[in-house]
Design a protein around this motif. Structure first.
Motif: not given
Length: 74
Positions: A24-26, A32-33, A38-40
């Motif tokens: 949930d935390l952008v 802005n991910r 970001a992992l994906d």
């Protein structure tokens, strides 16, 4: 840092809030991910961990070397 080390570090640092923070935390530092996005997208887990720590004010002494398992003793 491997993905498994990242996930362990997040769990150790944030406990019950870990799943919510990664989904949930952008994070501005990650384009802005969320951490999960970001992992994906293939961002290095270490980069994600440091961005998450910076955003949530984790003290510097708890940012490095976390997530690693203790070496096995034979």
């Amino acid at each position: 840092m491997r993905r498994s080390e990242f996930l362990r570090a997040v769990d150790d640092e944030f406990g019950a809030r870990a799943a919510m923070l990664t989904t949930d935390l952008v994070l501005d530092a990650l384009g802005n991910r969320t951490a999960a996005e970001a992992l994906d997208a293939g961002v290095a887990p270490r980069e994600i961990w440091l961005a998450l720590c910076a955003e949530t004010d984790v003290p510097a002494e708890r940012r490095y070397g976390v997530g690693r398992l203790e070496p096995r003793r034979h």
